[in-house]
Design a protein around this motif. Structure first.
Motif, PDB file in Angstrom:
ATOM      1  N   SER A 295       6.167 -35.456  14.204  1.00  0.00           N
ATOM      2  CA  SER A 295       6.945 -36.464  13.867  1.00  0.00           C
ATOM      3  C   SER A 295       6.305 -37.592  13.767  1.00  0.00           C
ATOM      4  O   SER A 295       6.940 -38.760  13.481  1.00  0.00           O
ATOM      5  CB  SER A 295       8.134 -36.431  14.846  1.00  0.00           C
ATOM      6  OG  SER A 295       7.686 -36.598  16.163  1.00  0.00           O
ATOM      7  N   HIS A 297       4.113 -38.766  11.834  1.00  0.00           N
ATOM      8  CA  HIS A 297       4.070 -39.295  10.512  1.00  0.00           C
ATOM      9  C   HIS A 297       5.408 -39.987  10.026  1.00  0.00           C
ATOM     10  O   HIS A 297       5.082 -40.622   8.935  1.00  0.00           O
ATOM     11  CB  HIS A 297       3.565 -37.967   9.479  1.00  0.00           C
ATOM     12  CG  HIS A 297       2.377 -37.753   9.549  1.00  0.00           C
ATOM     13  ND1 HIS A 297       1.326 -38.701   9.268  1.00  0.00           N
ATOM     14  CD2 HIS A 297       1.882 -36.301   9.466  1.00  0.00           C
ATOM     15  CE1 HIS A 297       0.258 -38.141   9.181  1.00  0.00           C
ATOM     16  NE2 HIS A 297       0.191 -36.758   9.330  1.00  0.00           N
ATOM     17  N   TYR A 298       6.186 -39.920  10.769  1.00  0.00           N
ATOM     18  CA  TYR A 298       7.448 -40.725  10.134  1.00  0.00           C
ATOM     19  C   TYR A 298       7.337 -42.169  10.388  1.00  0.00           C
ATOM     20  O   TYR A 298       6.825 -42.479  11.323  1.00  0.00           O
ATOM     21  CB  TYR A 298       8.952 -40.180  10.822  1.00  0.00           C
ATOM     22  CG  TYR A 298       9.434 -38.791  10.563  1.00  0.00           C
ATOM     23  CD1 TYR A 298       9.907 -38.460   9.403  1.00  0.00           C
ATOM     24  CD2 TYR A 298       9.199 -37.844  11.634  1.00  0.00           C
ATOM     25  CE1 TYR A 298      10.407 -37.293   9.094  1.00  0.00           C
ATOM     26  CE2 TYR A 298       9.536 -36.624  11.436  1.00  0.00           C
ATOM     27  CZ  TYR A 298      10.221 -36.309  10.113  1.00  0.00           C
ATOM     28  OH  TYR A 298      10.745 -35.021   9.955  1.00  0.00           O
ATOM     29  N   THR A 299       7.649 -42.915   9.321  1.00  0.00           N
ATOM     30  CA  THR A 299       7.766 -44.266   9.226  1.00  0.00           C
ATOM     31  C   THR A 299       8.930 -44.693   9.633  1.00  0.00           C
ATOM     32  O   THR A 299       9.199 -45.954  10.259  1.00  0.00           O
ATOM     33  CB  THR A 299       7.067 -45.017   7.913  1.00  0.00           C
ATOM     34  OG1 THR A 299       8.201 -44.452   6.769  1.00  0.00           O
ATOM     35  CG2 THR A 299       5.776 -44.486   7.680  1.00  0.00           C
ATOM     36  N   ASP A 300      10.189 -44.348   9.538  1.00  0.00           N
ATOM     37  CA  ASP A 300      11.520 -44.676   9.555  1.00  0.00           C
ATOM     38  C   ASP A 300      11.655 -44.082  11.021  1.00  0.00           C
ATOM     39  O   ASP A 300      11.733 -42.767  11.259  1.00  0.00           O
ATOM     40  CB  ASP A 300      12.351 -43.954   8.359  1.00  0.00           C
ATOM     41  CG  ASP A 300      13.789 -44.269   8.885  1.00  0.00           C
ATOM     42  OD1 ASP A 300      14.119 -44.867  10.121  1.00  0.00           O
ATOM     43  OD2 ASP A 300      14.647 -44.402   7.921  1.00  0.00           O
ATOM     44  N   LYS A 303      14.602 -41.449  11.056  1.00  0.00           N
ATOM     45  CA  LYS A 303      14.170 -40.084  10.463  1.00  0.00           C
ATOM     46  C   LYS A 303      13.384 -39.332  11.699  1.00  0.00           C
ATOM     47  O   LYS A 303      13.562 -38.034  11.691  1.00  0.00           O
ATOM     48  CB  LYS A 303      13.349 -40.242   9.305  1.00  0.00           C
ATOM     49  CG  LYS A 303      13.871 -40.967   8.017  1.00  0.00           C
ATOM     50  CD  LYS A 303      15.008 -39.805   7.457  1.00  0.00           C
ATOM     51  CE  LYS A 303      15.402 -40.505   6.228  1.00  0.00           C
ATOM     52  NZ  LYS A 303      14.466 -40.710   5.108  1.00  0.00           N
ATOM     53  N   ARG A 304      12.707 -40.029  12.549  1.00  0.00           N
ATOM     54  CA  ARG A 304      11.840 -39.279  13.565  1.00  0.00           C
ATOM     55  C   ARG A 304      12.641 -38.899  14.617  1.00  0.00           C
ATOM     56  O   ARG A 304      12.516 -37.785  14.992  1.00  0.00           O
ATOM     57  CB  ARG A 304      11.067 -40.467  14.147  1.00  0.00           C
ATOM     58  CG  ARG A 304      10.032 -39.653  15.288  1.00  0.00           C
ATOM     59  CD  ARG A 304       9.303 -40.787  15.955  1.00  0.00           C
ATOM     60  NE  ARG A 304       8.159 -41.223  14.891  1.00  0.00           N
ATOM     61  CZ  ARG A 304       8.222 -42.396  14.384  1.00  0.00           C
ATOM     62  NH1 ARG A 304       8.956 -43.358  15.146  1.00  0.00           N
ATOM     63  NH2 ARG A 304       7.280 -42.984  13.611  1.00  0.00           N
ATOM     64  N   ILE A 341       6.829 -34.953   5.099  1.00  0.00           N
ATOM     65  CA  ILE A 341       7.029 -35.833   5.984  1.00  0.00           C
ATOM     66  C   ILE A 341       6.085 -36.985   5.883  1.00  0.00           C
ATOM     67  O   ILE A 341       6.472 -38.215   6.002  1.00  0.00           O
ATOM     68  CB  ILE A 341       6.743 -35.097   7.306  1.00  0.00           C
ATOM     69  CG1 ILE A 341       7.789 -34.011   7.688  1.00  0.00           C
ATOM     70  CG2 ILE A 341       6.877 -35.986   8.670  1.00  0.00           C
ATOM     71  CD1 ILE A 341       7.371 -33.137   8.561  1.00  0.00           C
ATOM     72  N   ASP A 345       8.836 -39.314   4.466  1.00  0.00           N
ATOM     73  CA  ASP A 345       9.843 -39.245   5.556  1.00  0.00           C
ATOM     74  C   ASP A 345      10.840 -38.238   5.419  1.00  0.00           C
ATOM     75  O   ASP A 345      12.124 -38.503   5.905  1.00  0.00           O
ATOM     76  CB  ASP A 345      10.304 -40.600   5.640  1.00  0.00           C
ATOM     77  CG  ASP A 345       9.768 -41.573   6.652  1.00  0.00           C
ATOM     78  OD1 ASP A 345       8.505 -40.872   7.187  1.00  0.00           O
ATOM     79  OD2 ASP A 345       9.923 -42.559   7.052  1.00  0.00           O
TER      80      ASP A 345
END
Length: 389
Positions: A295, A297-300, A303-304, A341, A345
Motif C-alpha cells: 500500500s 504506492h498509494y498517494t491517496d 485509498k490506502r 496501484i 491508486d
C-alpha cells in the motif's frame, strides 16, 4: 510420433483446443508416454517453462484397460505435481494419489488409471475451458440478458482471436466500475473462476442484485486467448508473456497485443477496483491465497486505508499466509495489479485458487472473495466505516 497415437486400440492425442503433449508413443502393452510441451518464449526464464499437460485417451477396444502413461519434460516444480484431474463428459474426477508417482531424475510424472470400452477421458493437471466455448457462452449470456449485459471486444490477438469483456450492471447511467479478470497465464483456471462469478452476478441472489444495481462489473475471463487455445503455460502465440509486461507498458515501451488491450480498456473505463484470479497446481501451496501488493504506492490516504481493509478481509477467508509483494519486487512489480496501484491508486489484487480442490469449491471461493471485497469497497462493513470511493 507427434501429438496423436493409435496403438493397441488406444487413441491418445493432444490435437485439440487447449491440448498440450507431444512425442506420444507406446512403451509396450498398456504403457504409453508423451512429453509436456515447453513454452516457446524468449528472454525471461518464465517464458519457456514446461509443466502443463492436457491430453485425451479414448479406449477404442472392446475391453476395459488399465493403462500407465509417463508424462515427461516436467521442468517446473515436479515434486509438487500431485493433483491430476480426469474429465469425463462434464464431470471432473480426481486421480487418487496412489495412482500418481514422480521420477525427478527423468523429469516425469507417471499416471495409472482404468478406462472402460468406448470411454474417452481428458487428463490434465488443472481445470480448463476452451476459448471457443467461452466465446460462445459469453455471446449467449449477452444475448439472453440484453438489458443488463454488454459484450465488448477490447482487442485482438496475433492469431485474430477477440479479447472479450462482459459488462454487467448499471450500463445506462455510468455506475462505478469494478474490473475482474482471469490471469493471462493460460494454464491456470482463472477463466473458470470468472465464469462462475458471471453466473453468480446474474443470479437471483439478493447480494448479486445489489451489486448489479450499484456498479458496472467488467469481466475479462481470458486475457490471453491464443495461449488458452494453444495450451501454453504462460505465453501467447508469439512467445510473449503478458503477465509480466505492464511495467514496460506503463513506461511507453512496446509489449504484447493482449497487455495493450487490457491497459487501454482500463484507461478508457477507469475502474476503481481490480481483482485477478489465478490458480496453483503445486501441492506445497495453500488452497486459497491472496497476493497483497504494498500500500506504500498509494498517494491517496483514503485509498490506502481502503486497500488495507480489503487486505484484512481477504486474509480472514483464506487458508494460508498471503504472498506479500513489497515495493520494487523483482518479479511482481511487472504485473498489472502492481502498476494499477502505482500509477492510478486503484486497489488491486491477485487471488490464487488451487487444483487440489474441486472446481465447485474453487468457484465458491472465488465468489466468496468477490463478496468480501465488495462488502469493504461498498462500505457494508460498518464496524470499519464506509468507503468513500
Amino acid at each position: 510420433m507427434g501429438n496423436y497415437l493409435l496403438a493397441e486400440g488406444m487413441e491418445i492425442t493432444s490435437a485439440y483446443e487447449c491440448g498440450n503433449g507431444t512425442d506420444i508413443r507406446s512403451l509396450g502393452h498398456n504403457r504409453f508416454a508423451l512429453e509436456a510441451e515447453q513454452d516457446k518464449g524468449y528472454g525471461d526464464p518464465y517464458n519457456s517453462l514446461s509443466y502443463y499437460f492436457n491430453f485425451s485417451v479414448h479406449n477404442r477396444s472392446s475391453k476395459a484397460r488399465k493403462i500407465q502413461i509417463h508424462v515427461g519434460n516436467i521442468v517446473h516444480d515436479l515434486p509438487y505435481l500431485k493433483h491430476i484431474w480426469l474429465k469425463k463428459g462434464e464431470d471432473w474426477l480426481k486421480l487418487p494419489q496412489g495412482n500418481i508417482s514422480t521420477d525427478e531424475g527423468a523429469r516425469k510424472v507417471i499416471l495409472s488409471f482404468s478406462i472402460e470400452p468406448g470411454e474417452k477421458v481428458f487428463v490434465c493437471n488443472a481445470f480448463w475451458y476452451p476459448y471457443s466455448e467461452m466465446k460462445g457462452w459469453l455471446e449467449d449470456v449477452a444475448r439472453q440478458n440484453p438489458e443488463g449485459c454488454r459484450l465488448s471486444c477490447i482487442g485482438e490477438t496475433a492469431q485474430k482471436r477477440e479479447i472479450l469483456c462482459l459488462s454487467i450492471g448499471r450500463l445506462t447511467d455510468g455506475g462505478k466500475r469494478v474490473l475482474i479478470a482471469g490471469t493471462p497465464q493460460a494454464s491456470e483456471f482463472g477463466d473458470l473462476a470468472c465464469k462462475g462469478i458471471i453466473e453468480f452476478l446474474l443470479s437471483a441472489e439478493e447480494f448479486a442484485g445489489s451489486i448489479r444495481e450499484r456498479y458496472i462489473i467488467d469481466v475479462i475471463p481470458q486475457q490471453n486467448p491464443d495461449g488458452v487455445a494453444l495450451g501454453t503455460c504462460m505465453v501467447n502465440a508469439l512467445g510473449q508473456n503478458p503477465l509480466f509486461e505492464f511495467e514496460e507498458l506503463s513506461a511507453g515501451r512496446e509489449v504484447s497485443l493482449e497487455a495493450e488491450a487490457v491497459w487501454s480498456w482500463i484507461k478508457r473505463t477507469e475502474p476503481s477496483l481490480y481483482l485477478e484470479y489465478h490458480s496453483y497446481f503445486q501441492d506445497n501451496r495453500p488452497s486459497f491465497r491472496p497476493y497483497l501488493f504494498s500500500s506504500e504506492h498509494y498517494t491517496d490516504p483514503q485509498k490506502r486505508v481502503l486497500g488495507e481493509r480489503i487486505d484484512q478481509a481477504l486474509l480472514r477467508i483464506s487458508t494460508g499466509a498471503p504472498m506479500r509483494v513489497g515495493v520494487g519486487h523483482e518479479r511482481f512489480r511487472k504485473c498489472l495489479a502492481y502498476q494499477l496501484i502505482k500509477h492510478f491508486d486503484i486497489p488491486s489484487y491477485f487471488y490464487k485458487l488451487h487444483s487440489r480442490e474441486t472446481l465447485g469449491r474453487n468457484i465458491e471461493q472465488a465468489v466468496k472473495v468477490l463478496r468480501a471485497v465488495i462488502n469493504i469497497y461498498g462500505g457494508r462493513n460498518r464496524s470499519e466505516g464506509p468507503s468513500t470511493i
